[in-house]
Write a protein that holds these residues in place. Structure first.
Motif, PDB file in Angstrom:
ATOM      1  N   ILE A 106       0.888  -1.153  -0.078  1.00  0.00           N
ATOM      2  CA  ILE A 106      -0.044   0.102  -0.114  1.00  0.00           C
ATOM      3  C   ILE A 106       0.825   1.464   0.225  1.00  0.00           C
ATOM      4  O   ILE A 106       2.200   1.333   0.136  1.00  0.00           O
ATOM      5  N   ASP A 107       0.052   2.401  -0.209  1.00  0.00           N
ATOM      6  CA  ASP A 107       0.857   3.670  -0.164  1.00  0.00           C
ATOM      7  C   ASP A 107       1.720   3.880   1.026  1.00  0.00           C
ATOM      8  O   ASP A 107       1.029   3.636   2.293  1.00  0.00           O
ATOM      9  N   ALA A 108       2.956   4.082   1.234  1.00  0.00           N
ATOM     10  CA  ALA A 108       3.660   4.380   2.523  1.00  0.00           C
ATOM     11  C   ALA A 108       3.637   5.685   3.151  1.00  0.00           C
ATOM     12  O   ALA A 108       4.186   5.724   4.127  1.00  0.00           O
ATOM     13  N   ALA A 109       2.602   6.652   2.497  1.00  0.00           N
ATOM     14  CA  ALA A 109       2.530   8.038   3.161  1.00  0.00           C
ATOM     15  C   ALA A 109       2.340   7.755   4.510  1.00  0.00           C
ATOM     16  O   ALA A 109       3.108   8.603   5.392  1.00  0.00           O
ATOM     17  N   GLY A 110       1.342   7.155   4.903  1.00  0.00           N
ATOM     18  CA  GLY A 110       1.064   7.152   6.505  1.00  0.00           C
ATOM     19  C   GLY A 110       2.055   6.612   7.370  1.00  0.00           C
ATOM     20  O   GLY A 110       2.295   7.219   8.504  1.00  0.00           O
ATOM     21  N   THR A 111       2.633   5.635   6.927  1.00  0.00           N
ATOM     22  CA  THR A 111       3.718   5.114   7.636  1.00  0.00           C
ATOM     23  C   THR A 111       4.852   5.775   7.811  1.00  0.00           C
ATOM     24  O   THR A 111       5.543   6.183   8.925  1.00  0.00           O
ATOM     25  N   GLN A 112       5.091   6.511   6.849  1.00  0.00           N
ATOM     26  CA  GLN A 112       6.469   7.617   6.682  1.00  0.00           C
ATOM     27  C   GLN A 112       6.144   8.623   7.864  1.00  0.00           C
ATOM     28  O   GLN A 112       7.053   8.988   8.324  1.00  0.00           O
ATOM     29  N   ARG A 113       4.923   9.155   7.696  1.00  0.00           N
ATOM     30  CA  ARG A 113       4.706  10.261   8.457  1.00  0.00           C
ATOM     31  C   ARG A 113       4.463   9.831   9.882  1.00  0.00           C
ATOM     32  O   ARG A 113       4.892  10.700  10.777  1.00  0.00           O
ATOM     33  N   ARG A 114       4.253   8.722  10.274  1.00  0.00           N
ATOM     34  CA  ARG A 114       4.096   8.108  11.627  1.00  0.00           C
ATOM     35  C   ARG A 114       5.708   8.234  12.219  1.00  0.00           C
ATOM     36  O   ARG A 114       5.922   8.465  13.094  1.00  0.00           O
ATOM     37  N   VAL A 115       6.428   7.395  11.272  1.00  0.00           N
ATOM     38  CA  VAL A 115       7.728   7.235  11.545  1.00  0.00           C
ATOM     39  C   VAL A 115       8.603   8.818  11.831  1.00  0.00           C
ATOM     40  O   VAL A 115       9.189   8.937  12.843  1.00  0.00           O
ATOM     41  N   GLN A 116       8.264   9.555  11.103  1.00  0.00           N
ATOM     42  CA  GLN A 116       8.817  11.164  11.029  1.00  0.00           C
ATOM     43  C   GLN A 116       8.586  11.682  12.283  1.00  0.00           C
ATOM     44  O   GLN A 116       9.026  12.347  12.945  1.00  0.00           O
ATOM     45  N   PHE A 139      14.050  -2.405   8.245  1.00  0.00           N
ATOM     46  CA  PHE A 139      13.184  -1.456   8.621  1.00  0.00           C
ATOM     47  C   PHE A 139      13.374  -0.080   7.745  1.00  0.00           C
ATOM     48  O   PHE A 139      12.550   0.641   7.219  1.00  0.00           O
ATOM     49  N   GLN A 140      14.592   0.266   7.647  1.00  0.00           N
ATOM     50  CA  GLN A 140      14.966   1.521   6.974  1.00  0.00           C
ATOM     51  C   GLN A 140      14.580   1.350   5.448  1.00  0.00           C
ATOM     52  O   GLN A 140      13.953   2.421   5.074  1.00  0.00           O
ATOM     53  N   LYS A 141      14.761   0.494   4.943  1.00  0.00           N
ATOM     54  CA  LYS A 141      14.471   0.182   3.387  1.00  0.00           C
ATOM     55  C   LYS A 141      12.840   0.216   3.272  1.00  0.00           C
ATOM     56  O   LYS A 141      12.442   0.732   2.227  1.00  0.00           O
ATOM     57  N   ALA A 142      12.279  -0.460   4.143  1.00  0.00           N
ATOM     58  CA  ALA A 142      10.883  -0.589   4.056  1.00  0.00           C
ATOM     59  C   ALA A 142      10.146   0.774   4.011  1.00  0.00           C
ATOM     60  O   ALA A 142       9.395   1.001   3.435  1.00  0.00           O
ATOM     61  N   VAL A 143      10.366   1.708   4.985  1.00  0.00           N
ATOM     62  CA  VAL A 143      10.035   3.013   5.508  1.00  0.00           C
ATOM     63  C   VAL A 143      10.386   4.007   4.280  1.00  0.00           C
ATOM     64  O   VAL A 143       9.633   4.995   4.345  1.00  0.00           O
ATOM     65  N   ALA A 144      11.253   3.556   3.609  1.00  0.00           N
ATOM     66  CA  ALA A 144      11.965   4.603   2.691  1.00  0.00           C
ATOM     67  C   ALA A 144      11.359   4.357   1.426  1.00  0.00           C
ATOM     68  O   ALA A 144      11.412   5.104   0.327  1.00  0.00           O
ATOM     69  N   SER A 145      10.512   3.358   0.907  1.00  0.00           N
ATOM     70  CA  SER A 145      10.022   3.030  -0.336  1.00  0.00           C
ATOM     71  C   SER A 145       8.662   3.727  -0.441  1.00  0.00           C
ATOM     72  O   SER A 145       7.884   4.106   0.585  1.00  0.00           O
ATOM     73  N   LYS A 146       8.008   3.845  -1.730  1.00  0.00           N
ATOM     74  CA  LYS A 146       6.844   4.415  -1.974  1.00  0.00           C
ATOM     75  C   LYS A 146       5.935   3.536  -1.671  1.00  0.00           C
ATOM     76  O   LYS A 146       4.589   3.928  -1.368  1.00  0.00           O
ATOM     77  N   LYS A 147       5.948   1.956  -1.506  1.00  0.00           N
ATOM     78  CA  LYS A 147       5.025   1.297  -0.981  1.00  0.00           C
ATOM     79  C   LYS A 147       5.527   0.278   0.171  1.00  0.00           C
ATOM     80  O   LYS A 147       6.738   0.407   0.126  1.00  0.00           O
ATOM     81  N   VAL A 148       4.460  -0.058   0.986  1.00  0.00           N
ATOM     82  CA  VAL A 148       5.105  -0.634   2.108  1.00  0.00           C
ATOM     83  C   VAL A 148       3.819  -1.770   2.557  1.00  0.00           C
ATOM     84  O   VAL A 148       2.776  -1.693   1.943  1.00  0.00           O
ATOM     85  N   THR A 149       4.605  -2.910   2.900  1.00  0.00           N
ATOM     86  CA  THR A 149       3.185  -3.988   3.107  1.00  0.00           C
ATOM     87  C   THR A 149       2.527  -3.599   4.332  1.00  0.00           C
ATOM     88  O   THR A 149       2.941  -2.867   5.141  1.00  0.00           O
ATOM     89  N   ALA A 150       1.049  -4.021   4.300  1.00  0.00           N
ATOM     90  CA  ALA A 150       0.263  -3.795   5.314  1.00  0.00           C
ATOM     91  C   ALA A 150       0.828  -4.358   6.757  1.00  0.00           C
ATOM     92  O   ALA A 150       0.178  -3.628   7.861  1.00  0.00           O
ATOM     93  N   ARG A 151       1.488  -5.642   6.671  1.00  0.00           N
ATOM     94  CA  ARG A 151       1.964  -5.780   8.065  1.00  0.00           C
ATOM     95  C   ARG A 151       2.891  -4.887   8.621  1.00  0.00           C
ATOM     96  O   ARG A 151       2.883  -4.207   9.903  1.00  0.00           O
ATOM     97  N   VAL A 152       3.827  -4.167   7.750  1.00  0.00           N
ATOM     98  CA  VAL A 152       4.602  -3.075   8.318  1.00  0.00           C
ATOM     99  C   VAL A 152       3.693  -1.936   8.679  1.00  0.00           C
ATOM    100  O   VAL A 152       4.090  -1.433   9.632  1.00  0.00           O
ATOM    101  N   ALA A 153       2.871  -1.565   7.862  1.00  0.00           N
ATOM    102  CA  ALA A 153       1.905  -0.197   8.040  1.00  0.00           C
ATOM    103  C   ALA A 153       1.154  -0.662   9.571  1.00  0.00           C
ATOM    104  O   ALA A 153       1.188   0.439  10.229  1.00  0.00           O
ATOM    105  N   ARG A 154       0.731  -1.851   9.702  1.00  0.00           N
ATOM    106  CA  ARG A 154      -0.091  -1.802  10.947  1.00  0.00           C
ATOM    107  C   ARG A 154       0.942  -2.070  12.137  1.00  0.00           C
ATOM    108  O   ARG A 154       0.424  -1.445  13.135  1.00  0.00           O
TER     109      ARG A 154
END
Length: 308
Positions: A106-116, A139-154
């Protein structure tokens, strides 16, 4: 084989019983609707990370129910008509993060915003990865990508829910590391948790509240007071904040009740109250809950005096 939830089984049994009753009365006609809006909606959900089979399982549809709608079958193109009841079920549904299978991207925007946002609090990514049980590099690579898995996002969403207002030093982060992380986040222009509403943080088009344009309000003055009096008016962002501040400061409503009145989530209401308190403190003022009621017992005379 997918396993239906009890709610899905009840819904399917109700639909089948209704169909049998109408058939017995000679009133059953299989209704169909235009398939294109349904097909478009399904494709938007697929683009958002919801696989077809997971969608069928989530809605209690039979396996491969959507194949003819999307791809056609037996050499025929996709159908122009689709059954009305499944169509209404599909059009009324949009997947949440919890609905998506773990591997869905999925789109990584929400995950990146939470990490930041957590970095602005002083939590380095290494501490986040350690808490989540992920390798630091992964973890670094996952949150830097444009897409992230739902598992990581959750996982990041749940961690953010625990740490958004926590002290990093109480979670094993040395003070100098927390300070360095905060300064780095500030240099990169990251926004803290109070800049994001839980209801919109995952929306790639959302902007932090400090940059958001206020919506146009209805004509007239004293809109916040008129809203509190029960009048139907459109509130600007500033007036919504005025209403929220009044409800927190001068009523005994719970956070959940205030959030319900303003049609927002309790977490978003709580964070906005924190924003207002921080702004007041910066201006040399103090905001607190002036009205309070003991809901579980009657006040004694001494308690009433103390509360006053």
């Amino acid at each position: 084989m997918s396993v239906r939830t009890p709610a899905q089984k009840r819904a399917n049994a109700h639909m089948q019983a209704r169909r049998r009753r109408l058939q017995a009365l000679g009133q059953w006609q299989q209704p169909f609707v235009n398939a294109q809006p349904v097909r478009d909606h399904v494709n938007r959900m697929r683009a958002a990370g919801m696989p077809i089979r997971a969608l069928e399982e989530r809605l209690g549809l039979s396996a491969h129910h959507l194949d003819h709608l999307l791809f056609g079958s037996n050499g025929l193109p996709p159908g122009e008509k689709f059954e009305k009841e499944p169509a209404e079920l599909i059009l009324a549904f949009w997947p949440t993060l919890n609905d998506l299978p773990g591997p869905s991207r999925i789109d990584a925007a929400g995950t990146q915003r939470r990490v930041q946002a957590l970095e602005t609090r002083g939590f380095p990514r290494a501490a986040m990865a350690r808490q989540l049980g992920f390798g630091k590099t992964y973890f670094q690579k996952a949150v830097a990508s444009k897409k992230v898995t739902a598992r990581v996002a959750r996982a990041v969403r749940d961690l953010y829910g625990m740490w958004w207002n926590a002290d990093p030093c109480k979670h094993g982060v040395p003070a100098w590391v927390a300070d360095r992380t905060r300064r780095a986040a500030d240099r990169q222009g990251f926004y803290g948790p109070l800049a994001w509403d839980d209801d919109t943080i995952d929306d790639p088009t959302a902007v932090p509240q400090t940059d958001a344009l206020a919506p146009a309000a209805a004509d007239g003055e004293n809109l916040a007071a008129r809203w509190l009096m029960g009048e139907s008016v459109i509130l600007s962002r500033a007036e919504r904040n005025e209403v929220l501040q009044h409800l927190f400061e001068w009523t005994t409503d719970t956070t959940a009740q205030i959030a319900a009145r303003l049609e927002m989530s309790p977490d978003a209401a709580e964070r906005q109250w924190h924003r207002l308190q921080q702004k007041a403190a910066a201006d040399g003022r103090r905001l607190w809950r002036r009205a309070w009621a003991y809901r579980d017992k009657d006040l004694t005379k001494n308690e009433m005096g103390a509360a006053a």
